[in-house]
Scaffold this active site. Structure first.
Site, short mmCIF file in Angstrom:
data_model
loop_
_atom_site.label_atom_id
_atom_site.label_comp_id
_atom_site.label_asym_id
_atom_site.label_seq_id
_atom_site.Cartn_x
_atom_site.Cartn_y
_atom_site.Cartn_z
N ASP A 1 46.55 5.68 -17.67
CA ASP A 1 45.30 5.50 -16.68
C ASP A 1 43.96 5.62 -17.14
O ASP A 1 43.05 4.69 -17.32
CB ASP A 1 45.68 5.75 -15.34
CG ASP A 1 44.57 5.38 -14.43
OD1 ASP A 1 43.51 5.59 -14.31
OD2 ASP A 1 45.11 4.53 -13.45
N VAL B 1 44.23 2.45 -12.26
CA VAL B 1 44.54 1.46 -13.00
C VAL B 1 46.51 1.57 -13.03
O VAL B 1 46.74 0.48 -13.11
CB VAL B 1 44.12 1.66 -14.47
CG1 VAL B 1 44.97 0.53 -15.27
CG2 VAL B 1 42.83 1.42 -14.52
N ASP B 2 46.75 2.50 -12.82
CA ASP B 2 48.36 2.70 -12.70
C ASP B 2 48.63 1.88 -11.49
O ASP B 2 49.60 1.15 -11.44
CB ASP B 2 48.87 4.16 -12.37
CG ASP B 2 48.91 4.85 -14.05
OD1 ASP B 2 48.70 4.09 -15.06
OD2 ASP B 2 49.08 5.93 -14.15
N LEU B 3 48.10 2.34 -10.18
CA LEU B 3 48.33 1.68 -8.89
C LEU B 3 48.15 0.05 -8.93
O LEU B 3 49.18 -0.61 -8.61
CB LEU B 3 47.51 2.43 -7.83
CG LEU B 3 47.48 3.90 -7.97
CD1 LEU B 3 46.94 4.38 -6.72
CD2 LEU B 3 49.25 4.38 -7.69
N GLY C 1 50.99 -1.44 -11.19
CA GLY C 1 52.14 -1.42 -10.60
C GLY C 1 52.43 -2.60 -9.55
O GLY C 1 53.40 -3.24 -9.48
#
Length: 395
Positions: free
Chosen positions: A141, A169-171, A174
Site C-alpha cells: 500500500d 489503497v489496500d482497502l 479490495g
C-alpha cells in the site's frame, strides 16, 4: 436471505487487500473459503501484531476475515491441484491476491480451471498487474501511495511528505476486487462462460487520483497541499478553530454559504461582493479564514455542531477513540460483537452495507484449516482419502 447466499468463492488470499474485499462478499452471504497452505502457517496475517486474542490469533487477521471458512491445501503439490479442481467444480469464483506472476504458476487462472468448470470466474488482485515489466514485483500500500502522488497531497504545506493514516489503497483495491468478481460473475451466469478479471494496487491508486489527474492532464495544474486541509477550489471548505479545538466546515454547494452566514449571525457576508460566489470566495480565502476563526472561537466545537445541525455541513475533529466511542456510532449500530473460543467475545466495526430485513452475519474469523474436513466430506471424500492427504501434508 442475504443477496449472495448460495455463491461459493474460493479465496487464495493473504494480508489485507484481498481479504478485505472477500469479507464484503462474506458479509452479504457468500460462502468464502480461504485456501491456506498448511505448511507455512496459512495467511501470513495470522501472525501480524502487535495485538493478539491468543498466541498466534492476530486481531489484525480477525479484522479482515469475518464470516469466512478455512481449508488447508498445498497448491504447489499435484495432489493439491487435484483437490483444487474438485473445489472449482462446486464454486462460482476464485479470488486471489498474489504477486502478479503467481496465479498462473498455481493454476488459479481461467485457462487452467475452465475444464473443471467453464463458468468459473478468476478474479485477481496484484501489486502491479499480471502482465508488463512489474508483474513479478512485490508491492504494498504505502509504496503505491508514494508513487501515485498521495504523499504530495497529504498534510500541511512545508512539512515532509506524508501517507494516509490508513492503508487506503489496500482497502480501495479490495473493494475493486469484490466489484470485479461480481461483475464477471454476472456475465458468467448469463453466458455460461467465465473469465479472468484483474485489478491492481497501483492501477487503483492512480485511478483514484481522479479529478486531480483530469486537471493535470488537461490544464497542466499540479494540485499541492493546502493549509488546514483546504479544498483546492471550494471555499469555505477546511479546518477552522473553535474555543476548544477544531471543526471542519464543508460548504460545497452555494446554498451552504448563506446558511453558514446566517448561523454565525452575519447574514450580510453572503451579500458581500467579495464572497458572493465560489470564485470570489477562493480569491478571498485568507480573509474568510480570519473572519470565520474570529466567530467560531466564541464557542466550543460541540456547541457549534448543535447550531449547524442539518443546515451547515460540519464535523468535529476526532481521534480514533472519540470516533469509535461516539454516541452516533452506537445509535447507528455500527459496532458488532462476535464470539471467540477463548476470549469469549470481541468487537469489530460492523459491515457498512445493509440488507433490509436481514441482520449482518457475525461469525468470527476461522482457525487455520477449521473447515477442511467438513468441506472435503461435502465433496464426497471418504475418511481414508482425507487421512491420506493429511499424511502427505497436502491438507
Amino acid at each position: 436471505m442475504l443477496p449472495l447466499n448460495g455463491v461459493r468463492i474460493l479465496a487464495v488470499e493473504q494480508y489485507g487487500a484481498g481479504p478485505f474485499g472477500t469479507m464484503f462478499l462474506a458479509d452479504q452471504g457468500a460462502e468464502v473459503i480461504k485456501i491456506e497452505n498448511p505448511n507455512d502457517g496459512g495467511d501470513m496475517s495470522r501472525a501480524v501484531g502487535p495485538h493478539f486474542f491468543a498466541p498466534g490469533d492476530s486481531e489484525f487477521f480477525h479484522s479482515f476475515n469475518r464470516n469466512k471458512k478455512s481449508l488447508t491445501l498445498d497448491l504447489s503439490r499435484p495432489e493439491g491441484q487435484a483437490v483444487l479442481r474438485d473445489l472449482v467444480r462446486t464454486a462460482d469464483a476464485v479470488a486471489s491476491n498474489l504477486r502478479g506472476d503467481v496465479p498462473a504458476k498455481l493454476g488459479l487462472v481461467y485457462e487452467s480451471l475452465k475444464a473443471a468448470n467453464p463458468k468459473i470466474v478468476c478474479a485477481h488482485l496484484s501489486a502491479y498487474g499480471r502482465s508488463g515489466p512489474r508483474a513479478d514485483w512485490p508491492g504494498f500500500d504505502y509504496l503505491m501511495q508514494a508513487e501515485a502522488g498521495y504523499f504530495s497531497l497529504t498534510g500541511e504545506p512545508g512539512t515532509p511528505p506524508a501517507r494516509f493514516g490508513l492503508s487506503i489503497v489496500d482497502l480501495m483495491t479490495g473493494l475493486g476486487l469484490a466489484y470485479a468478481l461480481l461483475a464477471a460473475l454476472t456475465a458468467a451466469r448469463a453466458t455460461g462462460i467465465g473469465r479472468d478479471i484483474d485489478v491492481s494496487l497501483f492501477d487503483m491508486a492512480l485511478h483514484n487520483v481522479n479529478y486531480l489527474a483530469t486537471w493535470y492532464l488537461n490544464e497542466a495544474v499540479v494540485t499541492e497541499r493546502l493549509q488546514r486541509s483546504a479544498h483546492p477550489a471550494l471555499t469555505p471548505c477546511q479546518l477552522y478553530r473553535t474555543c476548544d479545538g477544531w471543526i471542519y466546515l464543508m460548504c460545497n454547494k452555494e446554498k451552504f454559504w448563506p446558511a453558514l452566514c446566517e448561523k454565525l449571525g452575519h447574514p450580510e457576508w453572503s451579500e458581500d461582493a467579495r464572497f458572493r460566489r465560489f470564485p470570489d470566495r477562493l480569491r478571498n480565502r485568507d480573509l474568510i479564514t480570519e473572519l470565520l476563526d474570529r466567530e467560531l472561537l466564541q464557542r466550543g466545537t460541540s456547541e457549534w455542531l448543535s447550531v449547524f445541525a442539518g443546515a451547515v455541513p460540519a464535523a468535529p475533529i476526532y481521534n480514533l477513540a472519540q470516533a469509535l466511542d461516539s454516541p452516533y456510532v452506537a445509535e447507528r449500530g455500527l459496532l458488532q460483537t462476535l464470539p471467540h473460543p477463548t476470549r469469549g467475545t470481541y468487537r469489530m466495526v460492523a459491515p457498512p452495507v445493509r440488507c433490509a430485513g436481514e441482520d449482518a452475519p457475525a461469525r468470527p474469523a476461522p482457525g487455520l484449516g477449521e473447515h477442511t474436513e467438513a468441506l472435503l466430506r461435502g465433496m464426497g471424500y471418504d475418511p481414508s482419502r482425507i487421512e491420506a492427504l493429511r499424511t502427505l501434508k497436502v491438507i
